[in-house]
Design a protein around this motif. Sequence first.
Motif, PDB file in Angstrom:
ATOM      1  N   TRP A   1       6.681  19.886   7.430  1.00 11.75           N
ATOM      2  CA  TRP A   1       6.971  18.561   7.997  1.00 11.75           C
ATOM      3  C   TRP A   1       8.442  18.199   7.860  1.00 11.75           C
ATOM      4  CZ3 TRP A   1       2.437  14.619   6.839  1.00 11.75           C
ATOM      5  CH2 TRP A   1       1.262  15.109   7.430  1.00 11.75           C
TER       6      TRP A   1
ATOM      7  N   TRP B   1      -9.978  17.711  10.265  1.00 16.57           N
ATOM      8  CA  TRP B   1      -9.967  16.345   9.722  1.00 16.57           C
ATOM      9  C   TRP B   1      -9.056  15.497  10.611  1.00 16.57           C
ATOM     10  CZ3 TRP B   1      -6.484  13.849   5.632  1.00 16.57           C
ATOM     11  CH2 TRP B   1      -7.029  12.630   5.206  1.00 16.57           C
TER      12      TRP B   1
ATOM     13  N   ASP C   1     -17.373   4.683   4.611  1.00 20.12           N
ATOM     14  CA  ASP C   1     -17.555   3.739   3.505  1.00 20.12           C
ATOM     15  C   ASP C   1     -17.040   2.347   3.832  1.00 20.12           C
ATOM     16  OD1 ASP C   1     -15.003   4.732   3.382  1.00 20.12           O
ATOM     17  OD2 ASP C   1     -14.995   5.117   1.236  1.00 20.12           O
ATOM     18  N   CYS C   2     -16.062   2.244   4.715  1.00 22.74           N
ATOM     19  CA  CYS C   2     -15.580   0.911   5.087  1.00 22.74           C
ATOM     20  C   CYS C   2     -16.668   0.183   5.880  1.00 22.74           C
ATOM     21  CB  CYS C   2     -14.302   1.018   5.895  1.00 22.74           C
ATOM     22  SG  CYS C   2     -12.998   1.865   4.980  1.00 22.74           S
TER      23      CYS C   2
ATOM     24  N   HIS D   1      -6.984  13.151  10.362  1.00 13.43           N
ATOM     25  CA  HIS D   1      -5.561  12.915  10.099  1.00 13.43           C
ATOM     26  C   HIS D   1      -4.724  14.143  10.427  1.00 13.43           C
ATOM     27  CE1 HIS D   1      -5.097   8.853   8.622  1.00 13.43           C
ATOM     28  NE2 HIS D   1      -6.325   8.963   8.133  1.00 13.43           N
TER      29      HIS D   1
ATOM     30  N   PHE E   1      -0.198  19.479   0.665  1.00 17.19           N
ATOM     31  CA  PHE E   1      -1.504  18.855   0.429  1.00 17.19           C
ATOM     32  C   PHE E   1      -2.594  19.914   0.315  1.00 17.19           C
ATOM     33  CE2 PHE E   1       0.586  15.886   3.530  1.00 17.19           C
ATOM     34  CZ  PHE E   1       0.933  14.915   2.610  1.00 17.19           C
TER      35      PHE E   1
ATOM     36  N   TYR F   1       0.863  -1.179   0.000  1.00 23.00           N
ATOM     37  CA  TYR F   1       0.000   0.000   0.000  1.00 23.00           C
ATOM     38  C   TYR F   1       0.899   1.229   0.000  1.00 23.00           C
ATOM     39  CZ  TYR F   1      -4.220   2.681   1.070  1.00 23.00           C
ATOM     40  OH  TYR F   1      -5.268   3.567   1.029  1.00 23.00           O
TER      41      TYR F   1
ATOM     42  N   TYR G   1      -3.384   0.828  -5.050  1.00 22.24           N
ATOM     43  CA  TYR G   1      -4.373  -0.173  -4.655  1.00 22.24           C
ATOM     44  C   TYR G   1      -4.208  -1.377  -5.571  1.00 22.24           C
ATOM     45  CZ  TYR G   1      -6.786   3.310  -1.776  1.00 22.24           C
ATOM     46  OH  TYR G   1      -7.103   4.246  -0.823  1.00 22.24           O
TER      47      TYR G   1
ATOM     48  N   TYR H   1     -14.236   9.864   7.997  1.00 18.55           N
ATOM     49  CA  TYR H   1     -14.213   9.267   9.341  1.00 18.55           C
ATOM     50  C   TYR H   1     -15.303   9.803  10.271  1.00 18.55           C
ATOM     51  CZ  TYR H   1      -9.459   7.633   8.219  1.00 18.55           C
ATOM     52  OH  TYR H   1      -8.378   7.038   7.653  1.00 18.55           O
TER      53      TYR H   1
ATOM     54  N   PHE I   1     -10.823   0.639   7.866  1.00 15.19           N
ATOM     55  CA  PHE I   1     -10.195   0.338   6.583  1.00 15.19           C
ATOM     56  C   PHE I   1      -9.285  -0.881   6.697  1.00 15.19           C
ATOM     57  CE2 PHE I   1      -6.676   1.077   3.528  1.00 15.19           C
ATOM     58  CZ  PHE I   1      -7.407   1.081   2.357  1.00 15.19           C
TER      59      PHE I   1
ATOM     60  N   GLY J   1       0.684   3.046   3.553  1.00 16.18           N
ATOM     61  CA  GLY J   1      -0.108   4.221   3.911  1.00 16.18           C
ATOM     62  C   GLY J   1      -1.004   3.999   5.120  1.00 16.18           C
TER      63      GLY J   1
ATOM     64  N   TRP K   1     -10.509   9.737  -3.661  1.00 18.68           N
ATOM     65  CA  TRP K   1      -9.775   8.589  -3.103  1.00 18.68           C
ATOM     66  C   TRP K   1      -9.299   7.612  -4.164  1.00 18.68           C
ATOM     67  CZ3 TRP K   1      -8.713  10.415   1.368  1.00 18.68           C
ATOM     68  CH2 TRP K   1      -9.656  11.172   2.057  1.00 18.68           C
TER      69      TRP K   1
ATOM     70  N   TRP L   1     -11.096  -3.399   3.726  1.00 23.22           N
ATOM     71  CA  TRP L   1     -11.557  -2.731   2.504  1.00 23.22           C
ATOM     72  C   TRP L   1     -11.489  -3.673   1.300  1.00 23.22           C
ATOM     73  CZ3 TRP L   1     -14.263   1.395   1.267  1.00 23.22           C
ATOM     74  CH2 TRP L   1     -14.095   2.031   0.037  1.00 23.22           C
TER      75      TRP L   1
ATOM     76  N   VAL M   1      -2.047  14.178  13.708  1.00 26.06           N
ATOM     77  CA  VAL M   1      -0.631  14.420  13.445  1.00 26.06           C
ATOM     78  C   VAL M   1      -0.189  15.654  14.229  1.00 26.06           C
ATOM     79  CG1 VAL M   1       1.025  15.156  11.686  1.00 26.06           C
ATOM     80  CG2 VAL M   1      -0.554  13.286  11.202  1.00 26.06           C
TER      81      VAL M   1
ATOM     82  N   PHE N   1      -4.921  10.682  -2.210  1.00 20.30           N
ATOM     83  CA  PHE N   1      -5.516  11.384  -1.066  1.00 20.30           C
ATOM     84  C   PHE N   1      -5.004  12.817  -1.034  1.00 20.30           C
ATOM     85  CE2 PHE N   1      -1.849  11.274   1.807  1.00 20.30           C
ATOM     86  CZ  PHE N   1      -1.147  10.158   1.381  1.00 20.30           C
ATOM     87  N   ASN N   2      -5.736  13.675  -0.391  1.00 21.01           N
ATOM     88  CA  ASN N   2      -5.355  15.079  -0.222  1.00 21.01           C
ATOM     89  C   ASN N   2      -4.981  15.748  -1.545  1.00 21.01           C
ATOM     90  OD1 ASN N   2      -5.700  14.255   2.376  1.00 21.01           O
ATOM     91  ND2 ASN N   2      -3.572  14.487   3.004  1.00 21.01           N
TER      92      ASN N   2
HETATM   93  C1  LAN Z   1      -7.114   6.360   3.234  1.00 18.54           C
HETATM   94  C2  LAN Z   1      -7.265   4.981   2.754  1.00 18.54           C
HETATM   95  C3  LAN Z   1      -8.659   4.520   2.530  1.00 18.54           C
HETATM   96  C4  LAN Z   1      -9.585   5.661   2.201  1.00 18.54           C
HETATM   97  C5  LAN Z   1     -10.920   5.196   1.566  1.00 18.54           C
HETATM   98  C6  LAN Z   1     -11.680   4.171   2.393  1.00 18.54           C
HETATM   99  C7  LAN Z   1     -10.646   4.560   0.193  1.00 18.54           C
HETATM  100  C8  LAN Z   1     -11.782   6.431   1.344  1.00 18.54           C
HETATM  101  O1  LAN Z   1     -12.945   6.095   0.638  1.00 18.54           O
HETATM  102  C9  LAN Z   1     -12.005   7.169   2.640  1.00 18.54           C
HETATM  103  C10 LAN Z   1     -10.677   7.662   3.223  1.00 18.54           C
HETATM  104  C11 LAN Z   1      -9.642   6.558   3.454  1.00 18.54           C
HETATM  105  C12 LAN Z   1      -9.989   5.832   4.725  1.00 18.54           C
HETATM  106  C13 LAN Z   1      -8.227   7.111   3.616  1.00 18.54           C
HETATM  107  C14 LAN Z   1      -7.991   8.417   4.280  1.00 18.54           C
HETATM  108  C15 LAN Z   1      -6.569   8.992   4.236  1.00 18.54           C
HETATM  109  C16 LAN Z   1      -5.479   7.931   4.307  1.00 18.54           C
HETATM  110  C17 LAN Z   1      -5.593   7.211   5.627  1.00 18.54           C
HETATM  111  C18 LAN Z   1      -5.738   6.967   3.137  1.00 18.54           C
HETATM  112  C19 LAN Z   1      -5.703   7.623   1.762  1.00 18.54           C
HETATM  113  C20 LAN Z   1      -4.520   6.072   3.206  1.00 18.54           C
HETATM  114  C21 LAN Z   1      -3.361   7.023   3.622  1.00 18.54           C
HETATM  115  C22 LAN Z   1      -4.012   8.344   4.092  1.00 18.54           C
HETATM  116  C23 LAN Z   1      -3.262   8.979   5.275  1.00 18.54           C
HETATM  117  C24 LAN Z   1      -3.775  10.367   5.513  1.00 18.54           C
HETATM  118  C25 LAN Z   1      -1.767   8.974   4.991  1.00 18.54           C
HETATM  119  C26 LAN Z   1      -0.941   9.697   5.996  1.00 18.54           C
HETATM  120  C27 LAN Z   1      -0.688  11.061   5.546  1.00 18.54           C
HETATM  121  C28 LAN Z   1      -1.061  12.181   6.187  1.00 18.54           C
HETATM  122  C29 LAN Z   1      -1.189  13.422   5.413  1.00 18.54           C
HETATM  123  C30 LAN Z   1      -1.365  12.230   7.633  1.00 18.54           C
END
Ligand code: LAN
Length: 730
Positions: free
Chosen positions: A193, A231, A458-459, A233, A525, A98, A705, A507, A447, A383, A585, A390, A237, A697-698
Amino acid sequence: HAKAKANGVVKGSDFVNATTDRSRWRLKDDRGCQTWHYLETDEEVEAWPQTAADRYFLGIETGLPKLQPAKTPLESASNGLEFFSKLQLPPGNWACEYGGPMFLLPGLVITWYVTETPIPKPWAIEMKNYLFARQNPKDGGWGLHIEGESSVFGIAMNYTTLRLLGVDADDERMVKARKRLWELGGAVNGPHWAKFWLSVLGVFEYEIVNPVPPELWLLPDWVPISPWRWWIHMRQVMLPMSYIWSKRWSYPLNDLTRQLRTELLTQPYETINLESHRNTISPIDNYHPKSWVLRLLFWLVIHIWMPLLRPNWMKKRAEEWTWWLIEAEDENTSYSNLGPVNGPMNTLAAYIQLGPDSVPFKEHLKTLPEFLWMKDEGMLMNGTNGVQTWDTSFLVQGVLTGGFIEDPKWKPMLIKAMEFLEDQQILEECRDQHKCYRQQRKGAWGFSTRKQGYTVSDCTSEGFKSILTLQKHPTANYPQLISERRCLDAIDVILTMQNEGGGCASYEPTRGSELLEHLNAAEVFGRIMIEYNYPECTTACVTALHMAQKYYPDYRANEVKTFKAAAIEYIRRSQLPDGSWYGSWGICFTYATMFAVESLSCGGEHYSNSERVRRACKFLLDRQMEDGGWGETYKSCELGVYDQHPESQVVQTAWAVIALLESDFPDPEPLKKALRLIMSRQQPNGEWKQEAIEGVFNKSCMISYPNYKFIFPIKALGMFVQKFGNDALL
Ligand code: LAN
């Protein structure tokens, strides 16, 4: 390099050329807790054989047989499943690399280094191999993510990581990386960062880091910028970061970090006015420039609050309170933590607060390896601590349309998957739920794993749907592993997720105003400060509630009905003029459009009766390529405009086919063309090969995936057959 030696790492030319014996790596999966192990002795190798899944992940020939070549869509789906089923792990879940983000491993390696934690040699060797494998061949740098352009963040962090692992500065590849970094102005042009981590390491001092005051956590809840509204995340952090920043904790300068000062910078360290570089950033890194509001706030904190106003008791209280929250996060996640950024930071916070011999610090060290993944290129940091729930839920739903659920051949595989999902449903709320600002979670799925324990809208929805798909199957007779009460708990959780406008976020429902984006200090981001509505997450909730209406028609019926209607209304509203939806996503318009039309279909809108659906279909059909496929690049996510990939992509082709079938698009011809492309890319053993990256993301960071190339083609092929029959296509 005395330190590097103490860390158990060989260095110099031995180390840079070293590689490990791939036949000695094994993936252990203990109820979803995935860890890679390197077997040192022949006895161990004997006792723990390598599986086809291990070999597949490691890029070793799996030895899986050639299959009867597929002529029909169902044969192709079945061959794909034949291969994919071999990757199922003993607890019943699927796993995969991942990767994608290139800023995760550095946080872990810096944390290990400054806490003087030895790194097992095979890991250090393979991390080094991975970073070199991912070095941009053109300019020797690294970007924010594996497909991204070289940036100061990418180079400064990964260069430093390689040096900590034991690579010499005069290695050719390091010279090249340094050259690119210098062209970009050196590490003083890194984002927040990077400056933070380099200050932890002792390469920089905190004068160069924009303030992260823990006092923010003392703001009353009603204040519009209170961190509990951010948010998850970002706030999770910012939490350990503010604690560490407040402590000004830095590793003592040593030979290596002194050398890094010369390697990462373009002028002598002593001549640099650190404070004047708090806001300098290279244009490549500056995806989301800091607002003037934020810059003003930083100025006030540095020049007024810190020197003049900050009473000592408040600093102390803020540190105590942030530590309390960090500890709660650790306990509520059994040290897994929300993700791979706050994981290492919480580890360091425990080290600072409680010391190297404390139980929490040691528990962190045991848990951090769950983020690591071993592949042909070497070892990387995932990640999340995995994609367990999922991908497993998606697979279960993906095999429904092809009729595989009724087929006794696949029953054991699906029962295993179901047992896994049963085990991963969260059954209790967390400790001090409200004090920790946590969303309801009893009945939810996350997830990755139940241990990590974070509700995701969604999970939860996909987990719920896959369980019902099997348990409620009219003829196939699957065991009833999850009680009705637990299914209703899942509905309860989903019902907490809706925002005022009808949409759903990831979330939690949105807790703050979009104006908070002015406080986005991460620079690299976009759209990270609060939760937003996402067509993907919203659709998952809509389809789950659609199922709830079918199987539990009396349960909270009015709320379910209102929720669903408002959510579909949000989907309608968020359609773009060209007929598509923007995806957050997956990449990008193709991904979100697949979800959105499913929502519309739940609301009774199809090609024949809805202008909206016809517009969505037209959007897709206009982008079908000569060869029948679809291909969109990650630039779409960054730019917000569809960006055509020169090559069609199996995964996006499957998404487009699913969208068209979900819309009830009447003409089979474009679909046949698309499926021919998918089938022609299938290998003799049933697998599909990895193509371009699938997720995001972001807005700016891509993430892989790899299982999507199995799950979505299988689903698309099966769906086509349901509607148009199983005639030979090849
Ligand atoms: C994920 C992974 C899964 C993803 C889905 C379920 C696909 C989406 O539909 C909802 C959001 C979610 C759960 C999600 C949120 C942000 C994550 C956790 C990530 C993209 C995987 C990595 C990311 C996370 C923020 C990485 C760390 C980086 C930071 C900027 C803190």
